[in-house]
Design a protein around this motif. Sequence first.
Motif, PDB file in Angstrom:
ATOM      1  N   ALA A  26     -49.113 -50.391  43.699  1.00 50.02           N
ATOM      2  CA  ALA A  26     -49.913 -50.905  44.804  1.00 50.02           C
ATOM      3  C   ALA A  26     -51.383 -50.935  44.401  1.00 50.02           C
ATOM      4  O   ALA A  26     -51.930 -49.961  43.920  1.00 50.02           O
ATOM      5  CB  ALA A  26     -49.721 -50.053  46.042  1.00 50.02           C
ATOM      6  N   LYS A  27     -52.033 -52.081  44.620  1.00 48.23           N
ATOM      7  CA  LYS A  27     -53.435 -52.247  44.274  1.00 48.23           C
ATOM      8  C   LYS A  27     -54.181 -52.829  45.462  1.00 48.23           C
ATOM      9  O   LYS A  27     -53.654 -53.678  46.175  1.00 48.23           O
ATOM     10  CB  LYS A  27     -53.591 -53.197  43.063  1.00 48.23           C
ATOM     11  N   PRO A  28     -55.424 -52.382  45.709  1.00 46.51           N
ATOM     12  CA  PRO A  28     -56.203 -53.009  46.771  1.00 46.51           C
ATOM     13  C   PRO A  28     -56.451 -54.478  46.467  1.00 46.51           C
ATOM     14  O   PRO A  28     -56.766 -54.844  45.334  1.00 46.51           O
ATOM     15  CB  PRO A  28     -57.510 -52.202  46.777  1.00 46.51           C
ATOM     16  N   ALA A  29     -56.299 -55.327  47.480  1.00 48.55           N
ATOM     17  CA  ALA A  29     -56.366 -56.771  47.263  1.00 48.55           C
ATOM     18  C   ALA A  29     -57.673 -57.371  47.758  1.00 48.55           C
ATOM     19  O   ALA A  29     -57.877 -58.571  47.628  1.00 48.55           O
ATOM     20  CB  ALA A  29     -55.195 -57.451  47.962  1.00 48.55           C
ATOM     21  N   MET A  30     -58.562 -56.590  48.330  1.00 43.25           N
ATOM     22  CA  MET A  30     -59.731 -57.120  48.990  1.00 43.25           C
ATOM     23  C   MET A  30     -60.999 -56.504  48.397  1.00 43.25           C
ATOM     24  O   MET A  30     -60.947 -55.519  47.672  1.00 43.25           O
ATOM     25  CB  MET A  30     -59.674 -56.797  50.493  1.00 43.25           C
ATOM     26  N   SER A  31     -62.134 -57.095  48.746  1.00 44.59           N
ATOM     27  CA  SER A  31     -63.435 -56.491  48.458  1.00 44.59           C
ATOM     28  C   SER A  31     -64.402 -56.960  49.530  1.00 44.59           C
ATOM     29  O   SER A  31     -64.211 -58.004  50.154  1.00 44.59           O
ATOM     30  CB  SER A  31     -63.948 -56.877  47.069  1.00 44.59           C
ATOM     31  N   TYR A  32     -65.443 -56.145  49.751  1.00 44.80           N
ATOM     32  CA  TYR A  32     -66.417 -56.475  50.792  1.00 44.80           C
ATOM     33  C   TYR A  32     -67.791 -56.059  50.299  1.00 44.80           C
ATOM     34  O   TYR A  32     -67.947 -55.003  49.671  1.00 44.80           O
ATOM     35  CB  TYR A  32     -66.078 -55.733  52.093  1.00 44.80           C
ATOM     36  N   THR A  33     -68.797 -56.883  50.603  1.00 43.84           N
ATOM     37  CA  THR A  33     -70.184 -56.569  50.278  1.00 43.84           C
ATOM     38  C   THR A  33     -70.962 -56.317  51.560  1.00 43.84           C
ATOM     39  O   THR A  33     -70.979 -57.163  52.461  1.00 43.84           O
ATOM     40  CB  THR A  33     -70.844 -57.707  49.486  1.00 43.84           C
ATOM     41  N   LEU A  44     -54.954 -43.036  52.300  1.00 44.34           N
ATOM     42  CA  LEU A  44     -54.578 -43.279  50.904  1.00 44.34           C
ATOM     43  C   LEU A  44     -55.830 -43.692  50.132  1.00 44.34           C
ATOM     44  O   LEU A  44     -56.022 -44.862  49.801  1.00 44.34           O
ATOM     45  CB  LEU A  44     -53.508 -44.371  50.816  1.00 44.34           C
ATOM     46  N   PRO A  45     -56.722 -42.748  49.841  1.00 43.43           N
ATOM     47  CA  PRO A  45     -57.999 -43.116  49.214  1.00 43.43           C
ATOM     48  C   PRO A  45     -57.848 -43.788  47.858  1.00 43.43           C
ATOM     49  O   PRO A  45     -58.725 -44.561  47.459  1.00 43.43           O
ATOM     50  CB  PRO A  45     -58.732 -41.776  49.102  1.00 43.43           C
ATOM     51  N   ALA A  46     -56.743 -43.522  47.155  1.00 42.11           N
ATOM     52  CA  ALA A  46     -56.536 -44.185  45.867  1.00 42.11           C
ATOM     53  C   ALA A  46     -56.377 -45.689  46.031  1.00 42.11           C
ATOM     54  O   ALA A  46     -56.549 -46.448  45.062  1.00 42.11           O
ATOM     55  CB  ALA A  46     -55.301 -43.600  45.174  1.00 42.11           C
ATOM     56  N   LEU A  47     -56.051 -46.129  47.251  1.00 39.88           N
ATOM     57  CA  LEU A  47     -55.851 -47.553  47.509  1.00 39.88           C
ATOM     58  C   LEU A  47     -56.991 -48.169  48.308  1.00 39.88           C
ATOM     59  O   LEU A  47     -56.870 -49.317  48.767  1.00 39.88           O
ATOM     60  CB  LEU A  47     -54.524 -47.771  48.252  1.00 39.88           C
ATOM     61  N   PHE A  48     -58.086 -47.442  48.499  1.00 40.23           N
ATOM     62  CA  PHE A  48     -59.251 -48.050  49.135  1.00 40.23           C
ATOM     63  C   PHE A  48     -59.725 -49.232  48.300  1.00 40.23           C
ATOM     64  O   PHE A  48     -59.647 -49.215  47.055  1.00 40.23           O
ATOM     65  CB  PHE A  48     -60.374 -47.043  49.256  1.00 40.23           C
ATOM     66  N   ALA A  49     -60.207 -50.243  48.966  1.00 45.12           N
ATOM     67  CA  ALA A  49     -60.695 -51.445  48.296  1.00 45.12           C
ATOM     68  C   ALA A  49     -62.186 -51.319  47.985  1.00 45.12           C
ATOM     69  O   ALA A  49     -62.909 -50.541  48.628  1.00 45.12           O
ATOM     70  CB  ALA A  49     -60.432 -52.673  49.172  1.00 45.12           C
ATOM     71  N   PRO A  50     -62.687 -52.122  47.034  1.00 46.06           N
ATOM     72  CA  PRO A  50     -64.117 -52.057  46.692  1.00 46.06           C
ATOM     73  C   PRO A  50     -65.005 -52.494  47.855  1.00 46.06           C
ATOM     74  O   PRO A  50     -64.758 -53.511  48.517  1.00 46.06           O
ATOM     75  CB  PRO A  50     -64.242 -53.032  45.508  1.00 46.06           C
ATOM     76  N   ILE A  51     -66.048 -51.694  48.108  1.00 43.53           N
ATOM     77  CA  ILE A  51     -67.094 -52.025  49.079  1.00 43.53           C
ATOM     78  C   ILE A  51     -68.430 -51.817  48.371  1.00 43.53           C
ATOM     79  O   ILE A  51     -68.748 -50.692  47.965  1.00 43.53           O
ATOM     80  CB  ILE A  51     -66.993 -51.149  50.335  1.00 43.53           C
ATOM     81  N   LYS A  52     -69.185 -52.896  48.222  1.00 45.19           N
ATOM     82  CA  LYS A  52     -70.442 -52.834  47.484  1.00 45.19           C
ATOM     83  C   LYS A  52     -71.618 -52.888  48.455  1.00 45.19           C
ATOM     84  O   LYS A  52     -71.609 -53.679  49.395  1.00 45.19           O
ATOM     85  CB  LYS A  52     -70.534 -54.012  46.496  1.00 45.19           C
ATOM     86  N   GLY A  60     -76.225 -52.679  44.654  1.00 41.25           N
ATOM     87  CA  GLY A  60     -74.891 -52.888  44.096  1.00 41.25           C
ATOM     88  C   GLY A  60     -74.059 -51.635  43.983  1.00 41.25           C
ATOM     89  O   GLY A  60     -73.040 -51.622  43.277  1.00 41.25           O
ATOM     90  N   ALA A  61     -74.460 -50.569  44.662  1.00 43.67           N
ATOM     91  CA  ALA A  61     -73.704 -49.313  44.613  1.00 43.67           C
ATOM     92  C   ALA A  61     -72.247 -49.545  44.990  1.00 43.67           C
ATOM     93  O   ALA A  61     -71.940 -50.256  45.950  1.00 43.67           O
ATOM     94  CB  ALA A  61     -74.328 -48.286  45.554  1.00 43.67           C
ATOM     95  N   ALA A  62     -71.341 -48.940  44.216  1.00 46.17           N
ATOM     96  CA  ALA A  62     -69.907 -49.180  44.370  1.00 46.17           C
ATOM     97  C   ALA A  62     -69.265 -48.085  45.213  1.00 46.17           C
ATOM     98  O   ALA A  62     -69.033 -46.973  44.734  1.00 46.17           O
ATOM     99  CB  ALA A  62     -69.241 -49.271  43.000  1.00 46.17           C
ATOM    100  N   TRP A  63     -69.003 -48.372  46.480  1.00 45.64           N
ATOM    101  CA  TRP A  63     -68.239 -47.521  47.363  1.00 45.64           C
ATOM    102  C   TRP A  63     -66.820 -48.099  47.442  1.00 45.64           C
ATOM    103  O   TRP A  63     -66.537 -49.133  46.847  1.00 45.64           O
ATOM    104  CB  TRP A  63     -68.862 -47.478  48.756  1.00 45.64           C
TER     105      TRP A  63
END
Length: 233
Positions: free
Chosen positions: A7-14, A223-231, A191-194
């Motif tokens: 399982a991989k996060p499929a999204m990202s948000y800025t 499931l923090p291992a599956l959190f998606a990128p938030i920049k 651009g900090a990567a949360w």
Amino acid sequence: MTTPASAKPAMSYTINATTAAPALSADWSALAWSAAATAELTNLRPESSDHRPRVAVRLLHDDLAIYGIYQVHDRYVRVVQEGYQVPVCTDSCVEFFFKPPVGPGYFNLEMNAGGAYLFTYVRNSRRCEDGFVDFTKVAPEHGRMVQLRSTMPARVEPEIKTPVTWCIQFALPFAALEPYCGPLAGHTGGGAAWTGNFFKCGDNTSHPHWLTWSPLPLLNYHLPALFAPIKLA
């Protein structure tokens, strides 16, 4: 409960930067939010009833805080939990889980439609009798730093079965996070990567439902291992 390795996060948000904090009006159409990207919660868990709310969220930040607003086109709205650190997930509720790039854990901010909220810092999300193996409830003096405003009353009982649109807005100061995760200097922009996820639920409504922004392989928001990128731009 194990997490599938595939399982991989499929999204990202800025989270875009702003030079002026949005007024705490819970107004989705306020001009300040035109600078924010919109994320839609479109992944309905199969355990849900046939109710599928339409939910969107917008976030902004400056050097002091993250600002957010949810818009929910809903039905079967019920709000009976009032106050701080109450189980708001049993009501009509939206949630923001996020992990800063410092510290061992993640935060979960859960808000019901009436503005009651739960706020914790989780270092180990494995379930146990007390909730989680290692977590801390954000203390009242830090929880009070979070500002909330909703378009719904503090209590809705009996539930509203007809279509209704509600919004809830929050301001989340970085100073409320640092006593738990550590100093955030250098991680609040540029651009900090949360990482994180956005959720909607209503466990004890007449039509329970569990909706997510980034999809999950099972009904478990923690499931923090599956959190998606938030920049943070």
